[in-house]
Design a protein around this motif. Structure first.
Motif, PDB file in Angstrom:
ATOM      1  N   PRO A 162      -0.289  -4.578 -10.002  1.00  0.00           N
ATOM      2  CA  PRO A 162      -0.448  -4.003 -11.351  1.00  0.00           C
ATOM      3  C   PRO A 162      -1.173  -4.958 -12.288  1.00  0.00           C
ATOM      4  CG  PRO A 162       1.843  -3.920 -10.598  1.00  0.00           C
ATOM      5  CD  PRO A 162       1.122  -4.841  -9.679  1.00  0.00           C
ATOM      6  N   ALA A 163      -1.928  -4.390 -13.196  1.00  0.00           N
ATOM      7  CA  ALA A 163      -2.600  -5.194 -14.212  1.00  0.00           C
ATOM      8  C   ALA A 163      -1.572  -6.022 -14.980  1.00  0.00           C
ATOM      9  CB  ALA A 163      -3.368  -4.289 -15.174  1.00  0.00           C
ATOM     10  N   GLU A 259       4.870   4.323  -5.387  1.00  0.00           N
ATOM     11  CA  GLU A 259       5.578   4.916  -6.524  1.00  0.00           C
ATOM     12  C   GLU A 259       6.509   3.926  -7.245  1.00  0.00           C
ATOM     13  OE1 GLU A 259       7.495   8.458  -5.211  1.00  0.00           O
ATOM     14  OE2 GLU A 259       5.629   9.617  -5.092  1.00  0.00           O
ATOM     15  N   PRO A 260       7.223   3.022  -6.525  1.00  0.00           N
ATOM     16  CA  PRO A 260       8.106   2.080  -7.231  1.00  0.00           C
ATOM     17  C   PRO A 260       7.379   1.113  -8.161  1.00  0.00           C
ATOM     18  CG  PRO A 260       8.721   2.239  -4.910  1.00  0.00           C
ATOM     19  CD  PRO A 260       7.414   2.946  -5.061  1.00  0.00           C
ATOM     20  N   VAL A 261       6.053   1.026  -8.057  1.00  0.00           N
ATOM     21  CA  VAL A 261       5.293   0.114  -8.921  1.00  0.00           C
ATOM     22  C   VAL A 261       5.454   0.484 -10.385  1.00  0.00           C
ATOM     23  CG1 VAL A 261       2.936  -0.534  -9.574  1.00  0.00           C
ATOM     24  CG2 VAL A 261       3.600  -0.558  -7.188  1.00  0.00           C
ATOM     25  N   GLY A 274      -5.950   0.154   2.012  1.00  0.00           N
ATOM     26  CA  GLY A 274      -7.378   0.345   1.818  1.00  0.00           C
ATOM     27  C   GLY A 274      -7.724   0.752   0.397  1.00  0.00           C
ATOM     28  N   ALA A 275      -9.020   0.684   0.089  1.00  0.00           N
ATOM     29  CA  ALA A 275      -9.490   0.953  -1.263  1.00  0.00           C
ATOM     30  C   ALA A 275      -9.120   2.346  -1.745  1.00  0.00           C
ATOM     31  CB  ALA A 275     -11.002   0.768  -1.321  1.00  0.00           C
ATOM     32  N   PHE A 276      -8.974   3.295  -0.824  1.00  0.00           N
ATOM     33  CA  PHE A 276      -8.707   4.679  -1.223  1.00  0.00           C
ATOM     34  C   PHE A 276      -7.404   4.822  -1.992  1.00  0.00           C
ATOM     35  CE2 PHE A 276      -6.148   4.319   2.564  1.00  0.00           C
ATOM     36  CZ  PHE A 276      -5.042   5.123   2.307  1.00  0.00           C
ATOM     37  N   ILE A 277      -6.458   3.906  -1.799  1.00  0.00           N
ATOM     38  CA  ILE A 277      -5.134   4.035  -2.407  1.00  0.00           C
ATOM     39  C   ILE A 277      -5.205   3.897  -3.927  1.00  0.00           C
ATOM     40  CG2 ILE A 277      -4.273   1.651  -2.522  1.00  0.00           C
ATOM     41  CD1 ILE A 277      -2.420   4.626  -0.889  1.00  0.00           C
ATOM     42  N   ARG A 278      -6.305   3.322  -4.436  1.00  0.00           N
ATOM     43  CA  ARG A 278      -6.441   3.134  -5.889  1.00  0.00           C
ATOM     44  C   ARG A 278      -6.528   4.469  -6.626  1.00  0.00           C
ATOM     45  NH1 ARG A 278      -6.898   3.119 -10.566  1.00  0.00           N
ATOM     46  NH2 ARG A 278      -7.401   1.386 -11.995  1.00  0.00           N
ATOM     47  N   ASP A 281      -1.817   8.311  -8.026  1.00  0.00           N
ATOM     48  CA  ASP A 281      -1.351   8.340  -9.409  1.00  0.00           C
ATOM     49  C   ASP A 281      -0.655   7.043  -9.822  1.00  0.00           C
ATOM     50  OD1 ASP A 281      -2.357  10.848  -9.839  1.00  0.00           O
ATOM     51  OD2 ASP A 281      -0.474  11.900  -9.426  1.00  0.00           O
ATOM     52  N   ALA A 282       0.155   6.480  -8.920  1.00  0.00           N
ATOM     53  CA  ALA A 282       0.911   5.278  -9.289  1.00  0.00           C
ATOM     54  C   ALA A 282      -0.032   4.132  -9.643  1.00  0.00           C
ATOM     55  CB  ALA A 282       1.842   4.873  -8.150  1.00  0.00           C
ATOM     56  N   TRP A 283      -1.081   3.922  -8.842  1.00  0.00           N
ATOM     57  CA  TRP A 283      -1.994   2.816  -9.126  1.00  0.00           C
ATOM     58  C   TRP A 283      -2.909   3.128 -10.294  1.00  0.00           C
ATOM     59  CZ3 TRP A 283      -0.574  -1.649  -8.099  1.00  0.00           C
ATOM     60  CH2 TRP A 283       0.097  -1.974  -6.920  1.00  0.00           C
TER      61      TRP A 283
END
Length: 437
Positions: A162-163, A259-261, A274-278, A281-283
């Motif tokens: 996370p940022a 989701e827990p992020v 992988g990059a696709f996960i960005r 919604d959670a990210w």
């Protein structure tokens, strides 16, 4: 430019208006007639058609249809009969067995495609696709021919966070198994997030040469390098020491791992994905940032080595419509279309973005890494393996998390599969090794 003024002759103006109305009505009738003819031809099944099978559904399918297929249909007047399935390998296998395979297929596994090529199911693309337009890790030749090329590429060897997470927090989180967001579930292909982990650990700790030897079926699973990669992953995941964490990882679908992020308090901080996960919604909500996995994997030594994956296009029926689609999908326009929606990346001709190109910073930097000629890019090893070995590898990662003391038996079994007769192994999965670029 304005139209020049004309005199208002009393007899001329009405004739012009009448003629204009006649032309307008005639044009409208022609448009309606053309639409009716197209509809009628489609209804009769007489419109030139090409069948295409891929694994894109939902948003990815919508992006593919809108940015790639619709422009092709408008330009070439060929209808694309698209089928998207998350169980694509099983669908293709059934179609091939029944003698009704699609004209064109998009698969993530060059190992699976190599097996079909050896069976005579695939047609060479040597005269359809410029091999020089793609890196060596993307169009690995088989028996001297090119049988596939990437339409959509993805970068792995990255960890999302996370940022606002500082360097010290990252280092501390990486040492805490509870801070890793992990989901091993993926239906019939469950376990692949674990294979990504082991592949990347081997690449970063032992380098591209060892990685490539393993992906070619030469380096044994029971080797010191491979066994070390499995044990390192087990420690990172808390295998054998934290049953609750392991249970959570085994029960969680990969798409829900992050989701827990966004929870309060935060349930996990890091995700190796992988990059696709960005685009999840959670990210998006966490304004996800990334670091190269080499910065967080214990014992990493490789310099600028990246694992990559892709959706690869292959041809099963060389009809005029299918070969036209193949040429189009390999073109700069089709390749670039994915990046417009940020639903993927391209490594094809003309894919290099201009400095003025808009888009999210994370997407631009990841695209640049995929196209960096100085870096080493190695295709996902399990995807490059024969399907029987790939599937057993994925199952073994699940078994190992639950029972890390079974590792020796799992590796022996994988070695016996590696040595089975009749398997097709690719001779290269990396675009180069250090010192050869």
């Amino acid at each position: 430019m304005s139209a020049p003024p004309t005199g208002p002759g009393p007899a001329v103006a009405p004739r012009r208006r009448t003629r204009a109305r006649t032309v307008t009505v005639l044009a409208g009738c022609l448009i309606l007639l053309a639409a009716a003819l197209v509809a009628g031809v489609r209804a009769l099944g007489q419109e030139p058609t090409v069948t295409l099978l891929a694994n894109w559904t939902g948003t990815d399918e919508s992006n593919f249809r809108d940015t790639v297929l619709k422009p092709f249909e408008r330009t070439h007047h060929i209808h694309v009969d698209y089928q998207g399935s998350s169980a694509e390998s099983q669908v293709l296998g059934g179609d091939v067995e029944a003698g009704t395979p699609p004209d064109v297929v998009v698969l993530t596994g060059p190992g699976e495609l190599a097996a079909y090529a050896r069976q005579g199911q695939l047609k060479p693309l040597d005269d359809l696709v410029p091999r020089a337009g793609f890196g060596a890790s993307w169009t690995t030749p088989l028996d001297g021919h090119t049988y596939w090329f990437p339409l959509k590429a993805d970068l792995k060897s990255i960890v999302w966070y996370p940022a606002g997470t500082g360097e010290r927090q990252l280092a501390e989180a990486a040492r805490d198994p509870g801070q890793w967001c992990v989901g091993m579930g993926s239906g019939a292909t469950s376990g692949w997030p674990g294979t990504d982990w082991i592949e990347d650990i081997l690449l970063q700790r032992s380098g591209p040469d060892a990685y490539q030897q393993w992906a070619r079926g030469v380096l044994p699973w029971q080797s010191t390098q491979l066994k070390g990669a499995w044990k390192t992953w087990g420690r990172l995941m808390g295998a054998g020491g934290n049953p609750d964490l392991v249970r959570r990882a085994l029960k969680t679908p990969y798409e829900n791992a992050s989701e827990p992020v966004t929870r309060t308090p935060r349930g996990c901080t890091l995700e190796h994905q992988g990059a696709f996960i960005r685009t999840m919604d959670a990210w998006k909500r966490a304004d996800g940032r990334y670091v190269p996995s080499a910065r967080l994997i214990p014992g990493a030594k490789a310099a600028d080595a990246w694992e990559v994956s892709g959706d690869l296009v292959a041809l099963l029926h060389a009809t005029p419509e299918a070969t036209t689609l193949i040429r189009y999908l390999a073109s700069a326009d089709a390749q670039r279309a994915w990046s417009v929606r940020e639903s993927g990346f391209s490594v094809g001709p003309g894919a290099r973005p201009a400095p003025s190109d808009a888009g999210a910073a994370w997407h631009r930097t990841l695209a640049a890494t995929l196209l960096d000629d100085r870096a080493v890019h190695c295709f996902d090893a399990s995807d490059a393996m024969p399907p029987s070995v790939r599937d057993a590898f994925a199952e073994a990662t699940i078994e190992f998390l639950a029972h890390p003391d079974h590792l020796d038996a799992l590796l022996r079994n994988l070695d016996s599969l590696r040595l089975a007769p009749g398997l097709t192994w690719l001779q290269s999965v990396c675009d180069r090794t250090p010192g050869t670029g």
